[in-house]
Scaffold this active site. Structure first.
Site, mmCIF file in Angstrom:
data_model
loop_
_atom_site.group_PDB
_atom_site.id
_atom_site.type_symbol
_atom_site.label_atom_id
_atom_site.label_comp_id
_atom_site.label_asym_id
_atom_site.label_seq_id
_atom_site.Cartn_x
_atom_site.Cartn_y
_atom_site.Cartn_z
ATOM 1 N N ALA A 178 0.849 -1.183 0.000
ATOM 2 C CA ALA A 178 0.000 0.000 0.000
ATOM 3 C C ALA A 178 0.890 1.239 0.000
ATOM 4 C CB ALA A 178 -0.872 -0.018 1.251
ATOM 5 N N GLY A 195 0.555 -5.215 0.396
ATOM 6 C CA GLY A 195 -0.479 -5.223 -0.623
ATOM 7 C C GLY A 195 -0.007 -5.852 -1.931
ATOM 8 N N GLU A 251 -0.477 -9.391 -1.511
ATOM 9 C CA GLU A 251 -1.924 -9.651 -1.550
ATOM 10 C C GLU A 251 -2.381 -9.811 -3.015
ATOM 11 O OE1 GLU A 251 -3.905 -9.667 1.198
ATOM 12 O OE2 GLU A 251 -3.234 -8.135 2.624
ATOM 13 N N GLU A 293 3.787 -5.806 7.196
ATOM 14 C CA GLU A 293 2.817 -4.930 7.890
ATOM 15 C C GLU A 293 3.118 -4.753 9.375
ATOM 16 O OE1 GLU A 293 2.097 -6.888 5.468
ATOM 17 O OE2 GLU A 293 0.451 -6.097 4.254
HETATM 18 N N1 CAA Z 1 4.587 3.554 0.069
HETATM 19 C C1 CAA Z 1 5.043 4.771 -0.235
HETATM 20 N N2 CAA Z 1 6.333 5.056 -0.477
HETATM 21 C C2 CAA Z 1 7.198 4.039 -0.378
HETATM 22 C C3 CAA Z 1 6.797 2.732 -0.049
HETATM 23 C C4 CAA Z 1 5.421 2.504 0.177
HETATM 24 N N3 CAA Z 1 4.935 1.307 0.465
HETATM 25 N N4 CAA Z 1 7.893 1.950 -0.026
HETATM 26 C C5 CAA Z 1 8.943 2.728 -0.333
HETATM 27 N N5 CAA Z 1 8.520 3.990 -0.555
HETATM 28 C C6 CAA Z 1 9.331 5.134 -0.971
HETATM 29 C C7 CAA Z 1 10.322 5.564 0.079
HETATM 30 O O1 CAA Z 1 9.726 6.439 1.005
HETATM 31 C C8 CAA Z 1 11.401 6.221 -0.752
HETATM 32 O O2 CAA Z 1 10.935 7.481 -1.114
HETATM 33 P P1 CAA Z 1 11.947 8.729 -1.245
HETATM 34 O O3 CAA Z 1 12.964 8.319 -2.269
HETATM 35 O O4 CAA Z 1 11.080 9.872 -1.620
HETATM 36 O O5 CAA Z 1 12.543 8.864 0.116
HETATM 37 C C9 CAA Z 1 11.415 5.400 -2.021
HETATM 38 O O6 CAA Z 1 10.151 4.721 -2.059
HETATM 39 C C10 CAA Z 1 12.525 4.375 -2.096
HETATM 40 O O7 CAA Z 1 12.467 3.564 -0.926
HETATM 41 P P2 CAA Z 1 13.781 2.952 -0.281
HETATM 42 O O8 CAA Z 1 14.782 4.023 -0.083
HETATM 43 O O9 CAA Z 1 13.340 2.179 0.903
HETATM 44 O O10 CAA Z 1 14.271 1.996 -1.451
HETATM 45 P P3 CAA Z 1 14.963 0.581 -1.387
HETATM 46 O O11 CAA Z 1 15.238 0.216 -2.781
HETATM 47 O O12 CAA Z 1 16.053 0.589 -0.375
HETATM 48 O O13 CAA Z 1 13.832 -0.414 -0.818
HETATM 49 C C11 CAA Z 1 11.664 -1.406 -0.639
HETATM 50 C C12 CAA Z 1 12.671 -0.665 -1.541
HETATM 51 C C13 CAA Z 1 12.199 -2.801 -0.322
HETATM 52 C C14 CAA Z 1 10.381 -1.541 -1.408
HETATM 53 C C15 CAA Z 1 11.478 -0.617 0.684
HETATM 54 O O14 CAA Z 1 11.183 0.705 0.358
HETATM 55 C C16 CAA Z 1 10.382 -1.123 1.581
HETATM 56 O O15 CAA Z 1 10.568 -2.089 2.302
HETATM 57 N N6 CAA Z 1 9.230 -0.445 1.558
HETATM 58 C C17 CAA Z 1 8.177 -0.695 2.496
HETATM 59 C C18 CAA Z 1 7.290 -1.760 2.015
HETATM 60 C C19 CAA Z 1 6.156 -1.960 2.945
HETATM 61 O O16 CAA Z 1 6.235 -1.834 4.144
HETATM 62 N N7 CAA Z 1 5.017 -2.349 2.347
HETATM 63 C C20 CAA Z 1 3.862 -2.672 3.092
HETATM 64 C C21 CAA Z 1 2.976 -1.495 3.133
HETATM 65 S S1 CAA Z 1 1.614 -1.869 4.164
HETATM 66 C C22 CAA Z 1 0.545 -2.691 3.190
HETATM 67 O O17 CAA Z 1 0.804 -2.953 2.047
HETATM 68 C C23 CAA Z 1 -0.705 -3.063 3.882
HETATM 69 C C24 CAA Z 1 -1.873 -3.155 3.023
HETATM 70 O O18 CAA Z 1 -1.952 -3.931 2.136
HETATM 71 C C25 CAA Z 1 -3.037 -2.299 3.278
#
Ligand code: CAA
Length: 658
Positions: free
Chosen positions: A72, A111, A114, A134
């Site tokens: 998400a 997501g 999912e 999550e």
């Molecule tokens: N939403 C919004 N922005 C996100 C994001 C997300 N899920 N994941 C990463 N970003 C953004 C970061 O904030 C960053 O933005 P900036 O460059 O503006 O700072 C950019 O993407 C790059 O992120 P990283 O520096 O972390 O890049 P990376 O290559 O080192 O890692 C990644 C990539 C593995 C995807 C890592 O960003 C990560 O683990 N993200 C989180 C993923 C996450 O927690 N997803 C679950 C969300 S909750 C959910 O999905 C629940 C649901 O279904 C309702």
């Protein structure tokens, strides 16, 4: 047949392309393909198109770039929901009569996972990763993940994945049945072949499967272990309860329980704090003045001093693939240092953190010496010798002559002034601080100290190095103790005030441990040893403001030989390593109060917590005012990653602001 050249736009982030009778839907929402409202709308339209276009027999969903979908869009949390919601999109995918194939090109998280689970078949690139992070954001999967995952992989694997939030790689995902195949050639071609093999057949919906059996006792054991590790956090327990319920509840019942739990946790303080931490980490990577600075390339790195700290730093460097030259003052010390490093590498091998090939490569990259001139080819040298200005100055002066003029010199000092150290060298512009935390091969935090004369490139190089080691670098200005130890000193000071006012060490520790700190302050003082702070107090005594409040109880303890865990006694006594309240300490505290005429009062744990967090936040404010820390969230990250502050409280600055 659909025209092979047809290109379709479903939204700015979702496009479609007909490959024969298969519609390939590409999600393209840089940088990580977060499932934003725009992306969900596009995907929704793509699915509508696939349903209504008779020329489409199957759908392949894939991502552009390095991510399939990173979950998400975290930026949308806390804002009004925009339709279609992720659960609705996921249901639509699964409900499709035409087979939908997830071609997982990179990370499929939250997501994203999912969406993959709702598809009727999954094929992944060999480098793909799938997971439900999550719980790290204080929530549970919210679009059926807790119910679909166990139906594919069994409750045991599901509980582990959802409860810890750790992703699995493609190989593991295949092994547990999370994906049906790993692409052997080009992912898209393999996915198209898979689509051809499925078209016209009834689709296999994950929600309609019966979860493979897992041994219930093992599931409960796993839940208990993860719960213990996740002490104080709400989300892991709830997530595991939901995943385990898939073996007894119907999909619909499980889904409604999941939805209720998701919504409740999403608005919780813990989730807000963990979201703050998530964005704080991304912000910390943006350092003023370094935006366009290229770090120097590093291959060979020197470490001076191979004690506990130096050996930990050396191991972290070897693990990241660097060639390492370790220096010690004489041959026996160098040999002992080498043995220490090999011992850590051996433990890594034994625990499965590295394999035999890694071990051999890292050991081959290790050299030790007692001759400083052998550090000449190094691109960067980190000194981790005893924290004494005379020893460090002498070493820096010699190193300055030995290494190349463009090589970086970094000090791992905790308290000394790195600017003074730099001033003793001919090239102060290449001197920075890299303050690691012990054990340096494990702890994630590195304070990157921006010395007054350091060039932006020197700082950027230290920062990039810490990142390459998998650490969390936080830039700090120069002051005694930098960010972390400055805050910790304020915490210590307030803990001692509380002691004098009436609270006992065990009461203060219990309050902070209940709050979520890994250990209470007095237990930490005992673990670290009391003598360093004692020596500092004695040093500072002549210049101390006589009007300032000074608590002398720690001095009395040290004078009585109670120097902490190492000496078997400190704020507590340690029988067989077990922390035990000692009446002798209670007596010493009472005497100290009496000598100052203080009448102790009972202090409730809420007041203890409030005062200690307040003291940290006040010191944090001073660091911000002096521009030692760039932002409050950097301070939070330092305390979470270096000092055991619970991430689910967001750090002292965040906690105090609430
Ligand atoms: N939403 C919004 N922005 C996100 C994001 C997300 N899920 N994941 C990463 N970003 C953004 C970061 O904030 C960053 O933005 P900036 O460059 O503006 O700072 C950019 O993407 C790059 O992120 P990283 O520096 O972390 O890049 P990376 O290559 O080192 O890692 C990644 C990539 C593995 C995807 C890592 O960003 C990560 O683990 N993200 C989180 C993923 C996450 O927690 N997803 C679950 C969300 S909750 C959910 O999905 C629940 C649901 O279904 C309702």
């Amino acid at each position: 047949m659909v025209d092979v050249t047809t290109s379709l736009t479903f939204s700015d982030t979702v496009s479609g392309k007909a490959e024969g009778d298969v519609l390939v839907v590409t999600l393209n929402n840089p940088p990580v393909n977060a499932a934003s409202a725009e992306l969900r709308q596009g995907l929704w339209r793509a699915l509508d198109h696939a349903r209504s276009d008779n020329a489409v027999s199957a759908v392949v969903i894939t991502g552009a770039g390095k991510s399939f979908v990173a979950g998400a869009d975290i930026k949308e949390f806390g804002k009004p929901q925009v339709d279609p919601t992720l659960p609705a999109v996921v249901e639509k995918i699964e409900a499709s009569e035409k087979p939908v194939i997830a071609a997982i090109n990179g990370v499929a998280l939250g997501g994203g996972c999912e969406i993959a689970l709702a598809a009727h078949a999954r094929i992944a690139h060999s480098k793909a990763k799938l997971g439900f992070p999550e719980v790290k954001l204080g929530i549970v999967p919210g679009a059926g993940g807790t119910q679909r995952l166990p139906r594919l992989v069994g409750c045991l694997e599901a509980v582990e994945m959802i409860g810890t939030g750790k992703p699995v790689n493609a190989e593991k995902a295949f092994g547990i049945g999370l994906i049906g195949a790993i692409a052997k050639g080009d992912l898209l071609s393999d996915a198209l072949a898979l689509a051809q093999s499925l078209k016209g057949k009834p689709v296999l919906r994950t929600s309609e499967r019966i979860a493979p059996r897992s041994d219930q006792a093992t599931v409960q054991n796993t839940i208990a272990k993860i719960t213990l590790k996740a002490k104080g956090q709400m989300a892991p327990g709830e997530a595991m309860r939901l995943a385990a319920s898939a073996s007894t509840l119907s999909f619909t019942q499980g889904l409604s329980d999941e939805r209720e739990t998701f919504l409740r946790l999403r608005d919780s303080d813990q989730a807000k704090a963990l979201r703050h931490v998530f964005f704080a980490e991304r912000d910390a990577a943006k350092v003023d003045g370094l935006e366009h600075v290229e770090p120097l390339p590093l291959n060979k790195i020197g470490v001076c001093g191979l004690g506990l700290m130096g050996a930990g730093i050396a191991t972290a460097l070897l693990s990241a693939g660097y060639e390492l030259i370790g220096y010690e003052r004489d041959e026996p010390a160098a040999e002992a240092g080498k043995a220490r490093i090999l011992d850590i590498l051996g433990k890594n091998l034994k625990s499965g953190r590295i394999d035999q090939a890694d071990f051999e490569r890292q050991a081959a990259n290790l050299a030790t010496t007692a001759k400083l001139r052998e550090l000449a080819p190094c691109d960067l040298v980190i000194e981790a010798v005893f924290d004494d200005m005379t020893i460090k100055t002498e070493l820096f002066q010699k190193l300055d002559l030995v290494i190349r003029s463009d090589a970086i010199l970094a000090t791992n000092t905790s308290y000394l002034d790195p600017d003074a150290l730099a001033a003793e060298t001919a090239h102060p512009e290449r001197v920075i601080g890299l303050h690691f935390f012990s054990p340096a091969n494990i702890m994630r935090l590195v304070e990157v100290v921006r010395c007054a004369q350091a060039t932006p490139q020197a700082v950027a190089t230290g920062f990039a190095l810490a990142k390459k080691l998998g650490k969390l670098p936080i830039v700090t200005g120069v002051c005694e103790g930098f960010i972390g130890n400055s805050i910790f000193s304020a915490y210590r000071r307030e803990a001692e005030f509380l002691l004098e006012d009436g609270a006992l060490p065990q009461e203060i520790d219990a309050a902070m441990e209940d709050y979520g700190m890994a250990m209470g302050p007095f237990a930490v003082f005992d673990l670290a040893g009391l003598e360093i702070a004692w020596a500092r107090r004695k040093r500072e005594a002549p210049t101390r403001d006589p009007e300032a409040r000074y608590v002398d109880i720690a001095d009395r303890l040290c004078e009585a030989g109670r120097l902490g865990q190492k000496s078997g006694r400190g704020w507590y006594s340690y029988e067989a390593g077990k922390r035990t309240v000692d009446s002798a300490v209670t007596e010493m505290i009472a005497q100290s109060r009496a000598a100052k005429g203080i009448t102790p009062r009972a202090i409730a744990s809420e007041e203890i917590v409030k005062r200690l967090i307040g003291a940290m936040a006040d010191e944090g404010k001073t660091l911000l005012d002096k521009a030692i820390a760039a932002r409050a969230s950097d301070i939070d990250l330092v305390m979470i990653n270096g000092y055991g502050f619970p991430a689910y409280r967001g750090g002292p600055m965040f906690a105090a602001s609430r």
